[in-house]
Design an enzyme around this catalytic site. Structure first.
Site, PDB file in Angstrom:
ATOM      1  N   HIS A 136       0.831  -1.195   0.000  1.00  0.00           N
ATOM      2  CA  HIS A 136       0.000   0.000   0.000  1.00  0.00           C
ATOM      3  C   HIS A 136       0.871   1.253   0.000  1.00  0.00           C
ATOM      4  O   HIS A 136       2.074   1.194   0.220  1.00  0.00           O
ATOM      5  CB  HIS A 136      -0.925   0.027   1.231  1.00  0.00           C
ATOM      6  CG  HIS A 136      -2.117  -0.854   1.097  1.00  0.00           C
ATOM      7  ND1 HIS A 136      -2.095  -2.188   1.439  1.00  0.00           N
ATOM      8  CD2 HIS A 136      -3.383  -0.600   0.656  1.00  0.00           C
ATOM      9  CE1 HIS A 136      -3.288  -2.720   1.213  1.00  0.00           C
ATOM     10  NE2 HIS A 136      -4.085  -1.778   0.743  1.00  0.00           N
ATOM     11  N   LYS A 140      -0.780   4.875   4.484  1.00  0.00           N
ATOM     12  CA  LYS A 140      -1.663   3.919   5.159  1.00  0.00           C
ATOM     13  C   LYS A 140      -1.119   3.617   6.547  1.00  0.00           C
ATOM     14  O   LYS A 140       0.027   3.201   6.697  1.00  0.00           O
ATOM     15  CB  LYS A 140      -1.817   2.631   4.352  1.00  0.00           C
ATOM     16  CG  LYS A 140      -2.839   1.665   4.952  1.00  0.00           C
ATOM     17  CD  LYS A 140      -3.191   0.551   3.994  1.00  0.00           C
ATOM     18  CE  LYS A 140      -4.200  -0.406   4.601  1.00  0.00           C
ATOM     19  NZ  LYS A 140      -5.477   0.267   4.944  1.00  0.00           N
TER      20      LYS A 140
END
Length: 239
Positions: A136, A140
């Site tokens: 990600h 995040k």
């Protein structure tokens, strides 16, 4: 529909744009960028559903407040599921509605479905080990991702050799390695790999944009009003 947006980050802004394009009205936005607006300013007479995408530290409180206000709530925040039983109890107590998914993409939920199917088949054959990897963007906060945890839980449910997961490489045969990487602006990639001495089998989902997540969240918000209970993408998609 009249929608209450809780959280106005990248997902909140994208949901707003698509909701308006679909003919929905944004009744309010609860976020530090909109001071003075609170969930308690709204109830079932002023909004049809709330869509919550915030932070693990605030998500549980936001969900509980929505339920107490009688507002059906669609939650996409991860990292708070240790409180999920409390939210479920309040749904039952209030006769409310909660829709939770670790990932609202239709493609990801098909990935979950196939993941469980493959795990159930692979455990019948010896010689394979399995791991989960998720990648990600660097913003995040939680890791592993909620999507990776859902994938891991699906494997553990159907692959008896794995009884628990660990968020790092592991040599323990009963532990499922769930590896996390944070790179640039990667939207979300999840890979399940089975490896033996002679071959490997890989199931991968790669998101190219947030549009799939937004579409799924709006589908859930359109579907939820009038229902009572706790729901997820399996119910919405009939999986």
């Amino acid at each position: 529909m009249k929608l209450l947006l809780i959280g106005y980050g990248k997902m909140g802004k994208a949901i707003e744009a698509q909701a308006v394009a679909r003919g929905h009205q944004i009744a309010g936005i609860v976020d530090p960028t909109h001071p003075g607006v609170s969930i308690t300013d709204f109830d079932s007479t002023t909004v049809d559903a709330a869509i919550e995408f915030t932070h693990p530290d605030s998500a549980f409180g936001n969900v509980m407040t929505c339920l107490r206000q009688g507002i059906p709530v669609v939650c996409g925040s991860t990292g708070w599921l240790h409180h999920f039983s409390e939210a479920t109890a309040l749904v039952q107590q209030t006769g409310g509605a909660l829709f939770y998914a670790s990932n609202y993409s239709v493609g990801v939920n098909l990935f979950f479905h196939f993941n469980e199917y493959i795990a159930a088949k692979m455990h019948q054959f010896g010689g394979y080990d399995v791991q989960v990897k998720e990648i990600h963007h660097t913003q995040k906060v939680d890791q592993p991702s909620g999507t990776a945890l859902t994938a891991a839980e699906g494997i553990i449910k159907h692959f008896p050799a794995k009884t628990t997961w660990r968020n790092e490489p592991t040599q323990a045969p009963q532990e499922l390695a769930v590896l996390s990487e944070r790179i640039g602006q990667v939207v979300g990639t999840h890979i399940v790999t089975y490896t033996s001495a002679v071959d490997s089998i890989e199931l991968k989902h790669e998101a190219f944009s947030r549009d799939g997540f937004v579409q799924g969240a709006l589908l859930a918000a359109e579907w939820l009003p009038g229902r009572q209970g706790v729901f997820g993408m399996k119910e919405l998609l009939g999986l």
